[in-house]
Write an enzyme that holds these catalytic residues in place. Structure first.
Site, PDB file in Angstrom:
ATOM      1  N   SER A 171       0.870  -1.178   0.000  1.00 33.70           N
ATOM      2  CA  SER A 171       0.000   0.000   0.000  1.00 33.70           C
ATOM      3  C   SER A 171       0.904   1.224   0.000  1.00 33.70           C
ATOM      4  CB  SER A 171      -0.841  -0.016   1.288  1.00 33.70           C
ATOM      5  OG  SER A 171      -1.407   1.245   1.522  1.00 33.70           O
ATOM      6  N   TYR A 174      -2.043  -2.535  10.586  1.00 34.19           N
ATOM      7  CA  TYR A 174      -2.179  -2.656   9.134  1.00 34.19           C
ATOM      8  C   TYR A 174      -1.023  -1.953   8.420  1.00 34.19           C
ATOM      9  CZ  TYR A 174      -3.804  -1.847   4.385  1.00 34.19           C
ATOM     10  OH  TYR A 174      -3.871  -1.781   3.015  1.00 34.19           O
TER      11      TYR A 174
HETATM   12  N1  LIG Z   1      -8.688  -0.405  -1.195  1.00 34.50           N
HETATM   13  C1  LIG Z   1      -7.639   0.353  -0.897  1.00 34.50           C
HETATM   14  O1  LIG Z   1      -7.749   1.594  -0.756  1.00 34.50           O
HETATM   15  C2  LIG Z   1      -6.272  -0.269  -0.780  1.00 34.50           C
HETATM   16  C3  LIG Z   1      -5.159   0.604  -0.751  1.00 34.50           C
HETATM   17  C4  LIG Z   1      -3.887   0.049  -0.625  1.00 34.50           C
HETATM   18  C5  LIG Z   1      -3.723  -1.319  -0.554  1.00 34.50           C
HETATM   19  N2  LIG Z   1      -4.814  -2.150  -0.578  1.00 34.50           N
HETATM   20  C6  LIG Z   1      -4.557  -3.591  -0.477  1.00 34.50           C
HETATM   21  O2  LIG Z   1      -5.131  -4.235  -1.597  1.00 34.50           O
HETATM   22  C7  LIG Z   1      -5.414  -5.601  -1.275  1.00 34.50           C
HETATM   23  C8  LIG Z   1      -6.811  -5.952  -1.753  1.00 34.50           C
HETATM   24  O3  LIG Z   1      -7.746  -5.177  -0.998  1.00 34.50           O
HETATM   25  P1  LIG Z   1      -9.073  -4.562  -1.624  1.00 34.50           P
HETATM   26  O4  LIG Z   1      -8.983  -3.099  -1.495  1.00 34.50           O
HETATM   27  O5  LIG Z   1      -9.336  -5.142  -2.952  1.00 34.50           O
HETATM   28  O6  LIG Z   1     -10.128  -5.032  -0.531  1.00 34.50           O
HETATM   29  P2  LIG Z   1     -11.359  -6.061  -0.576  1.00 34.50           P
HETATM   30  O7  LIG Z   1     -12.303  -5.687  -1.670  1.00 34.50           O
HETATM   31  O8  LIG Z   1     -11.861  -6.100   0.832  1.00 34.50           O
HETATM   32  O9  LIG Z   1     -10.680  -7.447  -0.958  1.00 34.50           O
HETATM   33  C9  LIG Z   1     -10.018  -8.253  -0.042  1.00 34.50           C
HETATM   34  C10 LIG Z   1      -9.887  -9.639  -0.623  1.00 34.50           C
HETATM   35  O10 LIG Z   1      -9.158 -10.467   0.317  1.00 34.50           O
HETATM   36  C11 LIG Z   1      -9.934 -11.636   0.583  1.00 34.50           C
HETATM   37  N3  LIG Z   1      -9.740 -12.061   1.965  1.00 34.50           N
HETATM   38  C12 LIG Z   1      -9.912 -11.328   3.088  1.00 34.50           C
HETATM   39  N4  LIG Z   1      -9.701 -12.076   4.172  1.00 34.50           N
HETATM   40  C13 LIG Z   1      -9.364 -13.318   3.726  1.00 34.50           C
HETATM   41  C14 LIG Z   1      -9.053 -14.543   4.367  1.00 34.50           C
HETATM   42  N5  LIG Z   1      -9.026 -14.652   5.699  1.00 34.50           N
HETATM   43  N6  LIG Z   1      -8.787 -15.625   3.607  1.00 34.50           N
HETATM   44  C15 LIG Z   1      -8.835 -15.537   2.243  1.00 34.50           C
HETATM   45  N7  LIG Z   1      -9.117 -14.404   1.588  1.00 34.50           N
HETATM   46  C16 LIG Z   1      -9.404 -13.313   2.314  1.00 34.50           C
HETATM   47  C17 LIG Z   1     -11.393 -11.220   0.343  1.00 34.50           C
HETATM   48  O11 LIG Z   1     -12.183 -12.330  -0.030  1.00 34.50           O
HETATM   49  P3  LIG Z   1     -13.213 -13.143   0.903  1.00 34.50           P
HETATM   50  O12 LIG Z   1     -13.966 -12.146   1.723  1.00 34.50           O
HETATM   51  O13 LIG Z   1     -14.045 -13.879  -0.096  1.00 34.50           O
HETATM   52  O14 LIG Z   1     -12.370 -14.067   1.713  1.00 34.50           O
HETATM   53  C18 LIG Z   1     -11.236 -10.288  -0.855  1.00 34.50           C
HETATM   54  O15 LIG Z   1     -11.198 -11.045  -2.050  1.00 34.50           O
HETATM   55  C19 LIG Z   1      -5.188  -5.729   0.238  1.00 34.50           C
HETATM   56  O16 LIG Z   1      -3.943  -6.331   0.485  1.00 34.50           O
HETATM   57  C20 LIG Z   1      -5.203  -4.281   0.709  1.00 34.50           C
HETATM   58  O17 LIG Z   1      -4.446  -4.110   1.880  1.00 34.50           O
HETATM   59  C21 LIG Z   1      -6.073  -1.656  -0.698  1.00 34.50           C
END
Ligand SMILES: NC(=O)c1ccc[n+]([C@@H]2O[C@H](COP(=O)([O-])OP(=O)(O)OC[C@H]3O[C@@H](n4cnc5c(N)ncnc54)[C@H](OP(=O)(O)O)[C@@H]3O)[C@@H](O)[C@H]2O)c1
Length: 257
Positions: free
Chosen positions: A144, A157
């Site tokens: 991130s 986090y």
């Molecule tokens: N959105 C932002 O602003 C942002 C910014 C910087 C970095 N990121 C990073 O980007 C990545 C993806 O996040 P996102 O923004 O796309 O969020 P998201 O829509 O909440 O996606 C998270 C994904 O991780 C899976 N997941 C969560 N807990 C899990 C578990 N215990 N076992 C297996 N799978 C799990 C979820 O699937 P299930 O619920 O089906 O398990 C979902 O597919 C993360 O690493 C996050 O830290 C996001």
């Protein structure tokens, strides 16, 4: 003319929503076969059906909870037992927890570390030797922009993402003479379920779509970019750390937690 179809697979964790789902689609567009991993079986199956019909690639789904300590090894062994050759690992699954550190449930914080750090390290550890043997491959670790500064109210986090960036850059250096590309993705705020899942329900919806982050990530991974700062993260990444930290703390001091 015969078209030799790609027989290898790209494995994507957290493929059921947000950035992971979009990275999966972006890879499928390029003809990659996919292994989709997350907890929600039904959603993975719906995505698989759509991707197979739209892009004519092979898609496998593996529903599992990646906070369980043995999940990464089970995934690796399942691939070996089924002769599935993986040449791309997208370590994307991640979770956040919003609020004051000492008021958060400690077990949830440990699960967050298990998912954001331990699972990513273990999957990299198990699959990397096979990528080296294949003499080609890609690993994309999702950190991130918060990897660049301390993040109050997301203390644990933010620290996990600093780990991911440091780990990935160091490993990339170790692997510099191999044909395995190792990159780190550092997105800024993106419009996904992340903030609601983290308990930050009052946050204004980010405007950056996950498809932009994913397309940039896949394009620059293929170009061997060491650290990828898509769109809104790009400018922030150029600010010196000392100033960035001041800016972030100033913005956060107006939060009502
Ligand atoms: N959105 C932002 O602003 C942002 C910014 C910087 C970095 N990121 C990073 O980007 C990545 C993806 O996040 P996102 O923004 O796309 O969020 P998201 O829509 O909440 O996606 C998270 C994904 O991780 C899976 N997941 C969560 N807990 C899990 C578990 N215990 N076992 C297996 N799978 C799990 C979820 O699937 P299930 O619920 O089906 O398990 C979902 O597919 C993360 O690493 C996050 O830290 C996001």
């Amino acid at each position: 003319m015969y078209i030799i179809k790609n027989q290898t697979y790209s494995l994507i964790t957290g493929a059921s929503s947000g950035i992971g789902k979009e990275i999966a689609e972006s890879l499928a567009k390029r003809g990659n076969n996919l292994i989709l991993i997350s907890r929600r079986r039904n959603i993975l199956e719906q995505i698989a059906k759509y991707v197979i019909e739209t892009y004519n690639v092979k898609v496998l789904t593996m529903p599992c909870d990646l906070t369980e300590k043995d999940s990464p090894k089970s995934i690796y062994l399942w691939c070996k037992e089924n002769n599935i050759i993986v040449d791309t690992i997208i370590n994307n699954a991640g979770m956040g927890l919003f609020g004051e550190f000492f008021k958060q449930d400690i077990e949830k914080q440990m699960s967050l570390i298990e998912l954001n750090i331990n699972c990513l390290v273990k999957l990299t550890y198990y699959f990397l030797p096979d990528l080296l043997k294949l003499s080609k491959g890609y690993i994309l670790n999702v950190a991130s922009i918060a990897a660049l500064y301390p993040l109050p109210y997301y203390c644990v986090y933010g620290a996990t993402k600093a780990f991911v960036l440091s780990f990935t850059e160091a490993l990339r250096f170790e692997m510099r003479d191999s044909n395995v590309t190792i990159s780190c993705l550092c997105p800024g705020d993106t419009d996904t379920d992340f903030f609601v899942n983290a308990g930050n329900v009052k946050k204004k919806k980010p405007t950056q779509p996950p498809s932009i982050v994913a397309d940039t990530a896949v394009r620059l991974l293929m170009k061997n970019e060491p650290v990828i700062f898509p769109a809104n993260a790009n400018m922030m990444s150029k600010i010196p750390r000392r100033i960035l930290k001041k800016m972030v703390f100033k913005r956060i001091s107006s939060y009502k937690v």
